[in-house]
Structure formats: C-alpha cells, structure tokens
Design an enzyme around this catalytic site. Structure first.
Site, PDB file in Angstrom:
ATOM      1  CB  SER A   1      37.196  37.499  34.346  1.00 11.42           C
ATOM      2  OG  SER A   1      37.800  38.666  34.132  1.00 11.42           O
TER       3      SER A   1
ATOM      4  CB  CYS B   1      47.133  35.730  33.236  1.00  7.65           C
ATOM      5  SG  CYS B   1      48.354  34.422  33.088  1.00  7.65           S
TER       6      CYS B   1
ATOM      7  N   GLY C   1      43.459  33.901  35.909  1.00 10.93           N
ATOM      8  CA  GLY C   1      42.960  32.539  36.074  1.00 10.93           C
ATOM      9  C   GLY C   1      41.497  32.369  36.455  1.00 10.93           C
ATOM     10  N   GLY C   2      40.701  33.425  36.314  1.00  8.74           N
ATOM     11  CA  GLY C   2      39.278  33.325  36.684  1.00  8.74           C
ATOM     12  C   GLY C   2      38.518  32.272  35.883  1.00  8.74           C
TER      13      GLY C   2
ATOM     14  CG  ASP D   1      47.816  35.413  29.669  1.00  6.24           C
ATOM     15  OD1 ASP D   1      48.750  36.232  29.584  1.00  6.24           O
ATOM     16  OD2 ASP D   1      46.612  35.744  29.745  1.00  6.24           O
TER      17      ASP D   1
ATOM     18  CG  ASP E   1      50.650  34.790  20.139  1.00  8.72           C
ATOM     19  OD1 ASP E   1      49.433  34.795  20.412  1.00  8.72           O
ATOM     20  OD2 ASP E   1      51.152  35.485  19.245  1.00  8.72           O
TER      21      ASP E   1
ATOM     22  CG  ASP F   1      38.181  36.802  28.971  1.00 14.32           C
ATOM     23  OD1 ASP F   1      37.493  37.547  28.255  1.00 14.32           O
ATOM     24  OD2 ASP F   1      38.390  37.038  30.177  1.00 14.32           O
TER      25      ASP F   1
ATOM     26  CE  LYS G   1      37.492  40.509  25.544  1.00 19.22           C
ATOM     27  NZ  LYS G   1      37.017  40.222  26.887  1.00 19.22           N
TER      28      LYS G   1
HETATM   29  C1  LIG Z   1      40.646  39.806  30.083  1.00 15.62           C
HETATM   30  S1  LIG Z   1      42.125  39.058  30.492  1.00 15.62           S
HETATM   31  C2  LIG Z   1      41.672  37.420  30.850  1.00 15.62           C
HETATM   32  C3  LIG Z   1      41.092  37.240  32.212  1.00 15.62           C
HETATM   33  C4  LIG Z   1      40.869  35.788  32.532  1.00 15.62           C
HETATM   34  N1  LIG Z   1      39.839  35.187  31.681  1.00 15.62           N
HETATM   35  C5  LIG Z   1      40.443  35.607  33.966  1.00 15.62           C
HETATM   36  O1  LIG Z   1      39.306  35.199  34.199  1.00 15.62           O
HETATM   37  O2  LIG Z   1      41.259  35.856  34.865  1.00 15.62           O
HETATM   38  C6  LIG Z   1      42.905  38.884  28.944  1.00 15.62           C
HETATM   39  C7  LIG Z   1      44.209  38.143  28.966  1.00 15.62           C
HETATM   40  O3  LIG Z   1      44.563  37.827  27.620  1.00 15.62           O
HETATM   41  C8  LIG Z   1      45.961  37.809  27.542  1.00 15.62           C
HETATM   42  N2  LIG Z   1      46.336  37.907  26.119  1.00 15.62           N
HETATM   43  C9  LIG Z   1      46.096  38.911  25.247  1.00 15.62           C
HETATM   44  N3  LIG Z   1      46.611  38.603  24.039  1.00 15.62           N
HETATM   45  C10 LIG Z   1      47.146  37.377  24.157  1.00 15.62           C
HETATM   46  C11 LIG Z   1      47.817  36.515  23.271  1.00 15.62           C
HETATM   47  N4  LIG Z   1      48.024  36.854  21.992  1.00 15.62           N
HETATM   48  N5  LIG Z   1      48.241  35.319  23.719  1.00 15.62           N
HETATM   49  C12 LIG Z   1      48.029  34.939  25.007  1.00 15.62           C
HETATM   50  N6  LIG Z   1      47.395  35.726  25.891  1.00 15.62           N
HETATM   51  C13 LIG Z   1      46.971  36.927  25.481  1.00 15.62           C
HETATM   52  C14 LIG Z   1      46.400  38.977  28.387  1.00 15.62           C
HETATM   53  O4  LIG Z   1      47.735  38.777  28.827  1.00 15.62           O
HETATM   54  C15 LIG Z   1      45.392  38.927  29.552  1.00 15.62           C
HETATM   55  O5  LIG Z   1      45.922  38.234  30.649  1.00 15.62           O
END
Ligand SMILES: C[S@@+](CC[C@H](N)C(=O)[O-])C[C@H]1O[C@@H](n2cnc3c(N)ncnc32)[C@H](O)[C@@H]1O
Length: 362
Positions: free
Chosen positions: A190, A223, A225-226, A242, A262, A280, A309
């Site tokens: 990502s 997470c 972390g990208g 996250d 959150d 993201d 999305k």
């Molecule tokens: C697509 S991944 C992100 C990838 C990240 N941008 C990267 O480059 O590694 C989406 C992340 O959003 C987190 N997530 C979803 N809903 C969330 C929330 N309400 N609060 C915090 N994190 C959330 C998920 O745990 C997941 O790790």
C-alpha cells in the site's frame, strides 16, 4: 480529429463516460461517449468541429478523476498494411502543424490483451519517429507554448488511433501510468498508493516545503505502516492510529507513536498542530468524508490525503456525493481550500483525494 480517447483502469469505462460527459458539458461542449466494457479506454465524440481540441486545452486533466491520459484522435485506423503502417498514420496527421510537435509515443490500453502489443509498439516507435522527423515533425521543445506530443494508441493488431495531447495538459507517464519501484524496506505494498498520491498532488518543487522533518502527521488506519513509512521517509513524526500491529522497522526509527485507538474517535494530542492527516481505513466513503471534514473544519490538520473506497454500484455518483459534501462543509465554514481526486494506478476499488486548506475568511 474531433474525438477524445481517454485512458483508464479496466472496468472503469462507465465512470469515465459519465465524468467526461459532465465535465465537457460544464464547458459547453456536448458529445457522445462510446465505450466497450473492460477495454481500458473511452472515446468521446464531440458534436461540433474543433471541440475535442478545445477540451484538450481547457479541461484540466488533473480535474478528471478516472482518466489517466486524454488525447485528441480521429477515426480508428484499421487494417494497417503490414508492409507500410506508417503512411496512413502520417496522412492522419496532415491537418496538424508539424512544427508544434515535440515527441511521439506508441501506447496501448492497460489491458492484458492489448499489452501483448507493447513489444511491437516499442519497435514501431523507432521507424515512425524517423519518418515523422524526415517530414519536419517533432522539432518543438516540450516546454514550448502549445506544443504537443503525438500519441498512437494501438487497440489491436493493425488497429490504432493516431492522436495528440498538449504538453501542458497531459500525463508525462507512458500510458498515463507512473512506474514506481516498491521500496524493499516498506512494510506493505500500500505504500505505493501514498507515494503515487504525493507525486500526483504535491508538485515536486514544493515537496520539501510541504513534507519535512519539522512536521507532524497522523495516519488513521495505519497498520502495518506502508503510508506511515512514506511520511517518516520524508522526515515527519507520525501518530499511527490502528488497533493492529505496526512494523518493528517503523518503531526503530523513533519517528512514530503507535496509538491503538479507533480512528473515528482519535483526536490530535493537545498543543500539537498536525500538518498532515492521511487515512486508509476501509469504511463507507461518506463516513470517511464526514471524518475528514471534521478534522479540517476543527483546524486539526492543514493538508490531507485519504482514500474513498468505492461501492459496488453507482461508483461515480457516490464519489460526486462525497466530494460535493466536502466542498459544501468546508465552504460553509469559510475555508479556502484546494481539492483534487484521482483514481490512481495503485488504487483498485477506491479513489484518492487530496485537500489543502489555504486559509480562512475572517
Ligand atoms: C488498508 S489497511 C491500511 C494499510 C496501510 N495504509 C498501509 O499502508 O500499511 C486498513 C487499516 O485500517 C484499520 N482500521 C479499520 N477501521 C479502523 C478504525 N475504526 N480505527 C482504526 N483503524 C481502523 C485496519 O485495522 C487496517 O489495518
């Protein structure tokens, strides 16, 4: 030549058709979008002569969300003879002024079938360029006023559109796709989405001023972390929000604080001015739009890049709703801002949006 060929990701032709019809109409240009699903491009035929050229100049490519490249073309050239494919192409270019052209690129749509032609395209560019030069083409500097790049779009063997784009309003990338190398030490693929977004939305000359070691970022849904990696790489300190696990390599930098919270409830730590918010999280697009509006209206960040999305159906309509909501909210609060949205190459069922707040009306 009174059509536009618009390149896009396979499967997004309907979105392009809707978008080009809307944006052309805003400029008083009317036409008909001709599309074949999963072809990776759309042809928009203008009703009035000269209007495709007008759109190629007046319709900012950066304002088109689903379009990677936009070129003016004529009719499809078919059955190009194998022993002389060049003459029909040269004939097609006759009405244009040769001296305005600076380069030629031979491309295909971004589909698996069309990409099989890429080796041919690369080889064909060489004699075609030579033939054009011989006739006085390709002599302009790319930066010269109103100079153009010639584009040939091969959609099948012996079938192509010959066209052009103005150099001030075209993607500099082959097929409209930036080629980015995955950094071996990045925690997830990502990472390329945020890298491409920064490339698309922040002019290279401004990058150091707008992303640097004196700045603080927040990454919602960080997470593994990208995205945080891209900000840390540019020197920022990042609050990574996250419940998941962040890559150890990011903790080792000493430039992050992991907040297992959150993302919808997280608020910036007191007395910290956040420069960048990135997000993201996989969520309903309108829920994300509302969250981003809250951050900007409260003055919690100055600039933001986030993903929306896309739903399964009515993708373009949903995007329009979210962008209109953001525009309205920020305008109501008296903010001056810029907003850009793009379906980036590294995006799939999502688009990426950038908003920069420039000030507030007093
Ligand atoms: C697509 S991944 C992100 C990838 C990240 N941008 C990267 O480059 O590694 C989406 C992340 O959003 C987190 N997530 C979803 N809903 C969330 C929330 N309400 N609060 C915090 N994190 C959330 C998920 O745990 C997941 O790790």
């Amino acid at each position: 030549m009174n059509k536009l060929a618009l390149y896009c990701r396979v499967g997004f032709e309907k979105e392009v058709a809707g978008e080009i019809s809307d944006k052309a109409a805003e400029l008083g240009v009317f036409g008909f979008a001709n599309l074949k699903e999963n072809s990776g491009f759309v042809i928009f035929e203008c009703y009035q002569i000269g209007e495709a050229d007008r759109l190629a100049r007046a319709l900012d490519l950066r304002s088109l969300i689903f379009v990677r490249q936009m070129i003016v073309v004529g009719n499809l050239l078919q059955d190009l003879p194998e022993n002389d494919r060049i003459s029909p192409i040269l004939a097609e270019y006759q009405p244009l002024a040769p001296k305005n052209s600076s380069e030629i690129v031979v491309e295909t749509p971004d589909t698996n079938e069309a990409k099989e032609l890429l080796t041919f395209c690369r080889k064909f560019t060489v004699p075609l360029r030579a033939a054009l030069r011989k006739q006085g083409w390709l002599g302009a500097k790319p930066s010269a006023k109103n100079s153009i790049t010639l584009h040939i779009l091969f959609i099948g063997s012996g079938k192509c559109y010959a066209g052009y784009a103005y150099n001030f309003n075209r993607s500099p990338h082959f097929m409209g796709i930036p080629r980015l190398k995955f950094p071996a030490d990045a925690p997830s693929r990502s990472t390329l989405k945020l890298e491409e977004a920064i490339l698309a939305f922040v002019p290279a000359a401004d990058e150091k001023k707008r992303l640097n070691e004196n700045m603080i970022g927040v990454d919602l849904g960080a997470c593994p972390g990208g995205w945080t990696y891209q900000l840390v790489k540019r020197g920022l300190f990042v609050y990574a929000v996250d419940h998941g696990k962040m890559a150890a390599s990011l903790h080792d930098t000493g430039r992050i604080e992991h907040c297992a919270e959150d993302g919808f409830k997280f608020q910036p730590p007191k007395r910290k001015q956040i420069d960048w918010l990135v997000c993201d999280m996989v969520e309903q697009p309108m829920r994300i739009a509302k969250l981003i509006a809250k951050w900007l209206v409260n003055g919690w960040c100055r600039e933001t890049i986030f993903n929306l999305k896309l739903p399964m159906k009515k993708r373009y309509q949903e995007v329009k709703l979210c962008l209109a909501f953001l525009q309205d909210e920020l305008t109501k609060q008296g903010l001056w801002f810029t907003i850009q949205a793009k379906h980036l190459y590294h995006d799939r069922e999502e688009i990426t949006v950038h908003i920069a707040v420039l000030g507030k009306k007093s």
